[in-house]
Design an enzyme around this catalytic site. Sequence first.
Site, PDB file in Angstrom:
ATOM      1  N   LYS A 225       0.870  -1.188   0.000  1.00 24.65           N
ATOM      2  CA  LYS A 225       0.000   0.000   0.000  1.00 24.65           C
ATOM      3  C   LYS A 225       0.895   1.221   0.000  1.00 24.65           C
ATOM      4  O   LYS A 225       1.596   1.484   0.981  1.00 24.65           O
ATOM      5  CB  LYS A 225      -0.888   0.002   1.248  1.00 24.65           C
ATOM      6  CG  LYS A 225      -1.796   1.225   1.331  1.00 24.65           C
ATOM      7  CD  LYS A 225      -1.482   2.051   2.560  1.00 24.65           C
ATOM      8  CE  LYS A 225      -2.277   3.327   2.649  1.00 24.65           C
ATOM      9  NZ  LYS A 225      -1.838   4.352   1.688  1.00 24.65           N
TER      10      LYS A 225
ATOM     11  N   GLY B 243       6.240   5.192   8.814  1.00 20.69           N
ATOM     12  CA  GLY B 243       5.405   6.395   8.878  1.00 20.69           C
ATOM     13  C   GLY B 243       5.506   7.028  10.248  1.00 20.69           C
ATOM     14  O   GLY B 243       6.525   6.908  10.931  1.00 20.69           O
ATOM     15  N   SER B 244       4.422   7.673  10.642  1.00 19.03           N
ATOM     16  CA  SER B 244       4.433   8.426  11.896  1.00 19.03           C
ATOM     17  C   SER B 244       4.265   7.498  13.105  1.00 19.03           C
ATOM     18  O   SER B 244       3.745   6.381  12.984  1.00 19.03           O
ATOM     19  CB  SER B 244       3.298   9.444  11.872  1.00 19.03           C
ATOM     20  OG  SER B 244       2.067   8.766  11.721  1.00 19.03           O
TER      21      SER B 244
ATOM     22  N   GLU C  96       8.982   1.449  11.350  1.00 19.29           N
ATOM     23  CA  GLU C  96      10.029   2.472  11.219  1.00 19.29           C
ATOM     24  C   GLU C  96       9.330   3.813  11.320  1.00 19.29           C
ATOM     25  O   GLU C  96       8.543   4.172  10.447  1.00 19.29           O
ATOM     26  CB  GLU C  96      10.750   2.346   9.863  1.00 19.29           C
ATOM     27  CG  GLU C  96      11.653   1.139   9.765  1.00 19.29           C
ATOM     28  CD  GLU C  96      12.783   1.143  10.780  1.00 19.29           C
ATOM     29  OE1 GLU C  96      13.088   2.204  11.357  1.00 19.29           O
ATOM     30  OE2 GLU C  96      13.346   0.061  11.017  1.00 19.29           O
TER      31      GLU C  96
ATOM     32  N   CYS D  63      12.686  11.304   7.834  1.00 19.57           N
ATOM     33  CA  CYS D  63      12.677  10.803   9.207  1.00 19.57           C
ATOM     34  C   CYS D  63      14.032  11.050   9.868  1.00 19.57           C
ATOM     35  O   CYS D  63      14.123  11.180  11.076  1.00 19.57           O
ATOM     36  CB  CYS D  63      12.340   9.323   9.213  1.00 19.57           C
ATOM     37  SG  CYS D  63      13.362   8.387   8.067  1.00 19.57           S
TER      38      CYS D  63
ATOM     39  N   GLN E  40       0.169  19.449   5.488  1.00 20.07           N
ATOM     40  CA  GLN E  40       1.513  19.517   6.078  1.00 20.07           C
ATOM     41  C   GLN E  40       1.964  20.967   6.204  1.00 20.07           C
ATOM     42  O   GLN E  40       2.614  21.350   7.181  1.00 20.07           O
ATOM     43  CB  GLN E  40       2.518  18.735   5.215  1.00 20.07           C
ATOM     44  CG  GLN E  40       2.378  17.235   5.315  1.00 20.07           C
ATOM     45  CD  GLN E  40       2.667  16.720   6.721  1.00 20.07           C
ATOM     46  OE1 GLN E  40       1.798  16.112   7.336  1.00 20.07           O
ATOM     47  NE2 GLN E  40       3.838  16.988   7.246  1.00 20.07           N
TER      48      GLN E  40
ATOM     49  N   GLU F 135       8.535  15.880  16.604  1.00 21.04           N
ATOM     50  CA  GLU F 135       8.926  15.961  15.204  1.00 21.04           C
ATOM     51  C   GLU F 135       8.021  16.942  14.458  1.00 21.04           C
ATOM     52  O   GLU F 135       6.814  16.763  14.406  1.00 21.04           O
ATOM     53  CB  GLU F 135       8.795  14.561  14.581  1.00 21.04           C
ATOM     54  CG  GLU F 135       9.263  14.504  13.148  1.00 21.04           C
ATOM     55  CD  GLU F 135       9.034  13.125  12.523  1.00 21.04           C
ATOM     56  OE1 GLU F 135       7.895  12.629  12.554  1.00 21.04           O
ATOM     57  OE2 GLU F 135      10.007  12.556  12.001  1.00 21.04           O
TER      58      GLU F 135
HETATM   59  P1  NAP Z   1       1.749   8.447   8.178  1.00 18.30           P
HETATM   60  O1  NAP Z   1       0.705   9.477   8.123  1.00 18.30           O
HETATM   61  O2  NAP Z   1       1.922   7.669   9.408  1.00 18.30           O
HETATM   62  O3  NAP Z   1       1.466   7.481   6.923  1.00 18.30           O
HETATM   63  C1  NAP Z   1       2.274   6.378   6.599  1.00 18.30           C
HETATM   64  C2  NAP Z   1       1.440   5.370   5.833  1.00 18.30           C
HETATM   65  O4  NAP Z   1       0.411   4.856   6.670  1.00 18.30           O
HETATM   66  C3  NAP Z   1       0.729   5.972   4.610  1.00 18.30           C
HETATM   67  O5  NAP Z   1       0.681   5.013   3.588  1.00 18.30           O
HETATM   68  C4  NAP Z   1      -0.656   6.230   5.166  1.00 18.30           C
HETATM   69  O6  NAP Z   1      -1.646   6.292   4.165  1.00 18.30           O
HETATM   70  C5  NAP Z   1      -0.838   5.021   6.047  1.00 18.30           C
HETATM   71  N1  NAP Z   1      -1.899   5.153   7.042  1.00 18.30           N
HETATM   72  C6  NAP Z   1      -2.479   6.274   7.524  1.00 18.30           C
HETATM   73  N2  NAP Z   1      -3.438   5.964   8.414  1.00 18.30           N
HETATM   74  C7  NAP Z   1      -3.465   4.614   8.508  1.00 18.30           C
HETATM   75  C8  NAP Z   1      -4.235   3.693   9.266  1.00 18.30           C
HETATM   76  N3  NAP Z   1      -5.177   4.087  10.110  1.00 18.30           N
HETATM   77  N4  NAP Z   1      -3.997   2.366   9.108  1.00 18.30           N
HETATM   78  C9  NAP Z   1      -3.037   1.949   8.243  1.00 18.30           C
HETATM   79  N5  NAP Z   1      -2.285   2.773   7.506  1.00 18.30           N
HETATM   80  C10 NAP Z   1      -2.485   4.097   7.635  1.00 18.30           C
HETATM   81  O7  NAP Z   1       3.170   9.068   7.837  1.00 18.30           O
HETATM   82  P2  NAP Z   1       3.496  10.092   6.664  1.00 18.30           P
HETATM   83  O8  NAP Z   1       2.919  11.395   7.028  1.00 18.30           O
HETATM   84  O9  NAP Z   1       3.136   9.508   5.369  1.00 18.30           O
HETATM   85  O10 NAP Z   1       5.093  10.102   6.721  1.00 18.30           O
HETATM   86  C11 NAP Z   1       5.825  10.892   7.552  1.00 18.30           C
HETATM   87  C12 NAP Z   1       6.247  10.152   8.811  1.00 18.30           C
HETATM   88  O11 NAP Z   1       6.973   8.983   8.469  1.00 18.30           O
HETATM   89  C13 NAP Z   1       7.193  10.943   9.666  1.00 18.30           C
HETATM   90  O12 NAP Z   1       6.860  10.791  11.013  1.00 18.30           O
HETATM   91  C14 NAP Z   1       8.544  10.320   9.379  1.00 18.30           C
HETATM   92  O13 NAP Z   1       9.488  10.528  10.382  1.00 18.30           O
HETATM   93  C15 NAP Z   1       8.182   8.902   9.204  1.00 18.30           C
HETATM   94  N6  NAP Z   1       9.202   8.190   8.425  1.00 18.30           N
HETATM   95  C16 NAP Z   1       9.982   7.245   9.049  1.00 18.30           C
HETATM   96  C17 NAP Z   1      10.977   6.594   8.342  1.00 18.30           C
HETATM   97  C18 NAP Z   1      11.844   5.559   8.986  1.00 18.30           C
HETATM   98  O14 NAP Z   1      12.369   4.719   8.267  1.00 18.30           O
HETATM   99  N7  NAP Z   1      12.039   5.570  10.283  1.00 18.30           N
HETATM  100  C19 NAP Z   1      11.183   6.879   6.990  1.00 18.30           C
HETATM  101  C20 NAP Z   1      10.376   7.845   6.398  1.00 18.30           C
HETATM  102  C21 NAP Z   1       9.379   8.476   7.134  1.00 18.30           C
HETATM  103  P3  NAP Z   1      -2.064   7.657   3.383  1.00 18.30           P
HETATM  104  O15 NAP Z   1      -1.058   8.693   3.715  1.00 18.30           O
HETATM  105  O16 NAP Z   1      -2.055   7.229   1.964  1.00 18.30           O
HETATM  106  O17 NAP Z   1      -3.436   8.009   3.842  1.00 18.30           O
END
Ligand code: NAP
Length: 488
Positions: free
Chosen positions: A184, A237-238, A259, A293, A340, A390
């Site tokens: 996904k 993700g977050s 992650e 991240c 954002q 963050e």
């Molecule tokens: P996010 O909002 O947590 O989204 C990540 C993924 O999860 C997206 O595909 C999102 O879908 C999906 N998602 C959202 N709600 C969900 C739910 N209820 N159930 C299952 N999946 C769900 O994060 P983001 O805003 O895309 O990315 C930024 C964050 O990622 C930051 O906190 C960053 O630090 C972190 N990050 C971490 C790493 C690492 O390797 N440690 C690397 C990169 C980023 P949609 O967005 O399509 O709705």
Amino acid sequence: MPDSVLEAPLQLKPANYVAGKWKPARSGRTYEKRNPARPTEIVGEFPASGEEDVNAAVEGAAKAFAGWSATPAARRAAVLMSAADVIDSRVEEIAADMTREMGKPLREARLEAARAAAIFRFFAGEAWRPKGEMFEQSMTGSTLYTVRRPLGVVGLITPWNFPAAIPAWKTAPALVYGNTVVLKVAQDAPLTGLHLAAALEEGGVPDGVLNLIIGRGSDVGTPLIRHPKVAAISFTGSVAVGHLVRDEATPLGKRVQLELGGHNPLIVMADADLARAVEAAYAGAFWSAGQKCTATRRIYVQATLYDEFRRRFLERIEGGKVGDPADPETEVGPLVNEHQLKDVLEAIERGKRDGGKVVVGGERVDEDAYLVAPTLFEDVADDAMLSREEVFGPVASLYRFHTLDEALERANAVEYGLSASIFTTNLATAQRFVNELEAGVLHVNSQTAGADVHVPFGGIKRSGFGPHEQGRAALEFYTEVVTVYQDA
Ligand code: NAP
Ligand code: MG
């Protein structure tokens, strides 16, 4: 593959890839993706998928598992190698689409697209590694060994900020170790995900082995996590969503890997190479508009160097190119979407209310593009929001410290533990940082961001959960160990 195929203009279908077919969402629903540098420009219309699409993908993946897991690993690797060639031949197209859909500056998007190919190649090479260890039984001397097996169908949930690298570094090990995949991708970066799926299709991945679903997190993620035929979930993700995913999946007996975010410190000692430290601070804090991240959020500078560092850093910020991400000179482009943008601007206001002082930046700099100027704070309290939470944008804070002990303690005083850097020319100082800094990825004399493909990547503390990704660490998550006592 004949050259004519590689040279033919690519026609990406804005569709899900399910059991070897490109399909719209079953509901027929779509959503519009806009360009964050020009929000009036519609990049495309993509499927707004839901539970029935997820179910079809999981069923396809489950059906394909027996055949794929029984395929020799070297043949699975050959698919990844072919897909890597396809990606390499399209780096420019993939990078341009990435920039258009999520605003990453082209210079970084190109590197990331090429990195996806390198990731596929690295994991193809892993196919030739041993899959277990040989022993002998202590009582009889008979054969005793371990063997690693694939898990089955794995669900991969990825963010928009590394839309090529992260899906690649989950998909490649999952496939090479014999799992089948439902991926996904994030709503904010569907095109890049489509490029990866197209490359695997052209590379010869059998039907059902790789499935791609596009749609909103809760609509697609939730049914994927809950599906009884999904054995494991790898999520990037977050923290908030990651913990939700973990809490949903673990009671169902699924393996989970997270992650998550970071709050990454950069420590600059008085003996540092100043020019390199300034450059690393700029790149770490502001490239990709701080939407990594591993971006640098806190910059600690030793008191005797502080004023000089501050002056040189401000000069660097002044000289940095902010603007259209499609311009190959641009270093800092827009935030990914309006939401954002609003979050980051609100965090800046909150930072000021908490007593922080904006040294430079602090506001939106374009009427159309979601562009925020590189923003540097000073006088931020150690317990203020900006020092702890963050903010996913081009916002960093500068702090003055006196002793190494103090710097290490303050650098560690957050719940996150993803990456950290120190700039020093003193070996003993570097060694203490390596021994004591609480993060999964450490850099001595380089910026906090960046991840090589052949070594583990992942956070500790609140930044991660489960085995790390990439390198040989990926084997831990994508396989399970079976011990075999074998008597003749
Ligand atoms: P996010 O909002 O947590 O989204 C990540 C993924 O999860 C997206 O595909 C999102 O879908 C999906 N998602 C959202 N709600 C969900 C739910 N209820 N159930 C299952 N999946 C769900 O994060 P983001 O805003 O895309 O990315 C930024 C964050 O990622 C930051 O906190 C960053 O630090 C972190 N990050 C971490 C790493 C690492 O390797 N440690 C690397 C990169 C980023 P949609 O967005 O399509 O709705
Ligand atoms: Mg999100």
